[in-house]
Design an enzyme around this catalytic site. Structure first.
Site, PDB file in Angstrom:
ATOM      1  N   GLU A  27     -29.014  44.718   3.813  1.00 27.08           N
ATOM      2  CA  GLU A  27     -28.821  43.274   4.004  1.00 27.08           C
ATOM      3  C   GLU A  27     -29.948  42.412   3.435  1.00 27.08           C
ATOM      4  OE1 GLU A  27     -27.988  42.775   8.203  1.00 27.08           O
ATOM      5  OE2 GLU A  27     -26.389  44.263   8.155  1.00 27.08           O
ATOM      6  N   GLU A  31     -19.429  50.605   7.126  1.00 28.95           N
ATOM      7  CA  GLU A  31     -19.470  50.168   8.537  1.00 28.95           C
ATOM      8  C   GLU A  31     -18.164  49.481   8.921  1.00 28.95           C
ATOM      9  OE1 GLU A  31     -22.993  47.883   9.472  1.00 28.95           O
ATOM     10  OE2 GLU A  31     -24.261  49.073   8.161  1.00 28.95           O
TER      11      GLU A  31
HETATM   12  O1  9MR Z   1     -24.255  48.362  16.201  1.00 30.53           O
HETATM   13  C1  9MR Z   1     -25.645  48.124  16.149  1.00 30.53           C
HETATM   14  C2  9MR Z   1     -26.123  47.552  17.462  1.00 30.53           C
HETATM   15  O2  9MR Z   1     -25.979  48.497  18.504  1.00 30.53           O
HETATM   16  C3  9MR Z   1     -27.584  47.125  17.348  1.00 30.53           C
HETATM   17  O3  9MR Z   1     -27.976  46.452  18.540  1.00 30.53           O
HETATM   18  C4  9MR Z   1     -27.783  46.220  16.149  1.00 30.53           C
HETATM   19  C5  9MR Z   1     -29.254  45.854  15.940  1.00 30.53           C
HETATM   20  O4  9MR Z   1     -30.019  46.987  15.583  1.00 30.53           O
HETATM   21  O5  9MR Z   1     -27.307  46.842  14.972  1.00 30.53           O
HETATM   22  C6  9MR Z   1     -25.935  47.159  15.021  1.00 30.53           C
HETATM   23  O6  9MR Z   1     -25.560  47.763  13.804  1.00 30.53           O
HETATM   24  C7  9MR Z   1     -25.647  46.931  12.648  1.00 30.53           C
HETATM   25  C8  9MR Z   1     -26.070  47.802  11.480  1.00 30.53           C
HETATM   26  O7  9MR Z   1     -27.256  48.481  11.780  1.00 30.53           O
HETATM   27  C9  9MR Z   1     -26.230  46.977  10.218  1.00 30.53           C
HETATM   28  N1  9MR Z   1     -25.044  46.208   9.919  1.00 30.53           N
HETATM   29  C10 9MR Z   1     -24.480  45.436  11.029  1.00 30.53           C
HETATM   30  C11 9MR Z   1     -24.283  46.334  12.259  1.00 30.53           C
HETATM   31  C12 9MR Z   1     -23.637  45.554  13.396  1.00 30.53           C
HETATM   32  O8  9MR Z   1     -24.462  44.503  13.796  1.00 30.53           O
END
Ligand code: 9MR
Length: 358
Positions: free
Chosen positions: A165, A270
């Site tokens: 990102e 994802e």
């Molecule tokens: O699903 C993940 C959530 O449990 C965490 O709190 C969050 C922050 O670390 O990240 C979420 O996963 C993200 C992923 O790492 C990157 N793309 C977006 C995902 C959803 O927010």
């Protein structure tokens, strides 16, 4: 007489409390499952790897979750266990226990592990955010983190989301601590350092919003094409594809096909298909919504299956079943974005995925 009613009421309240276990979902989906044909699984039916972002606690505690992961999937991503804060909570401390648990679970069950994620604007722990040092010191910090992590999992994790990102909605580089301290080269450096640590690992740039339209997508494509042109070791592009049932097919196709045109491997990294993007609090899941979700999953898979085979790294859903989707917690709304329902039974969306390769 009154006393008896009180007693009955107390018993009813007490038993309903027992029946409603702690893990029960807040927004249970109605039973819109499809008949289970035991001879079919996603991993056996699909011509490319199929995975999910998984959560160690659920692997340990929720048997139907673990069973579906083992039976249906052949690729795993750690939902959180390999992020910077989790692995590297203090400057001189690395904590491997959770990530190692997942890698061992994957090994025992013969699953590929995709690493997520080395460098992400959202995740540096406070020690890193507050780190004092010149550009050379920041460079060492970046290199130390990337190489220690990649080296730890060398031979066990086949691929990494090296940078996650880095592009903002307007298509330019997102402001973040790494950009501030190291300039735009933080991205190429991360790939170079990761490659030095494990020359066999496939290295991905991962982002969301390719399907939103050309503004952000072109920024992402320019970034990866520039990296390629500079000879930076980048092997793949991850399309997160956190999308929704009413996203146009054209936008989804543009996202996948423009990524494939880079020549890199493409990971739908994802995916989930949200059914309630407008946050309607009293929405219920219906056969009509399930059919629309099925069609959207099918289109996505069909489009992906049409890109060159050697570019198909695989499709990964973000979470496994509706009850463990991050969407419900994050947006506090009813939603049913995944191919398995709250109880890990197959939904119409599951059939959509299978139909996408027919
Ligand atoms: O699903 C993940 C959530 O449990 C965490 O709190 C969050 C922050 O670390 O990240 C979420 O996963 C993200 C992923 O790492 C990157 N793309 C977006 C995902 C959803 O927010």
């Amino acid at each position: 007489m009154k006393k008896y009613w009180l007693l009955i009421w107390a018993v009813v309240v007490a038993t309903s409390g027992c029946l409603k276990g702690q893990d029960d979902p807040v927004f249970p989906s109605p039973d819109l499952t499809i008949p289970e044909d035991e001879s079919i699984t996603l991993q056996s039916a699909l011509p490319f790897p199929i995975g999910a972002a998984v959560n160690n606690n659920l692997i340990r505690t929720r048997a139907p979750y673990r069973d579906v992961v083992i039976k249906e999937l052949n690729s795993l991503t750690a939902e959180n266990a390999m992020k910077f804060s989790q692995l590297h909570p203090a400057e001189n401390t690395y904590t491997w226990t959770e990530a190692d648990f997942l890698v061992e679970f994957a090994r025992q069950n013969n699953k590929r592990v995709h690493g997520h994620t080395l460098i992400w604007y959202k995740n540096p722990p406070s020690w890193a955010l507050n780190y004092q040092g010149d550009a050379a010191a920041w460079d060492r910090l970046l290199k130390n983190h990337v190489q220690t992590v990649v080296n730890h999992f060398k031979g066990k994790v086949v691929s990494w989301d090296v940078v996650n990102e880095a592009i903002a909605e307007n298509g330019t580089l997102r402001d973040c601590i790494w950009l501030q301290k190291l300039g735009p080269e933080y991205i190429s450096k991360s790939f170079i350092y990761a490659h030095e640590a494990d020359p066999n690992a496939l290295l991905f740039y991962n982002d969301y919003g390719h399907e939103y339209g050309p503004t952000k997508r072109n920024g992402i494509l320019k970034l990866v094409n520039d990296l390629k042109a500079q000879g930076v070791p980048i092997h793949g592009i991850g399309l997160q594809m956190h999308t929704r049932y009413n996203m146009s097919n054209n936008n989804i196709a543009d996202a996948i096909n423009t990524a494939a045109a880079t020549g890199l491997k493409v990971h739908i990294a994802e995916v989930e298909i949200s059914m309630n993007p407008d946050n309607i609090q009293d929405l219920t899941y219906s056969a009509g919504l399930a059919a629309q979700q099925k069609a959207k999953y099918e289109f996505l898979v069909r489009t992906y299956n049409a890109i060159p085979k050697n570019q198909q790294f695989g499709i990964t859903t973000w979470n496994v079943g509706d009850s463990d989707s991050w969407i419900r917690g994050e947006y506090n709304r009813p939603d049913w974005p995944l191919p398995f329902d709250d109880n890990y039974h197959r939904k119409a969306a599951y059939q959509g995925i299978l139909d996408g390769v027919k």
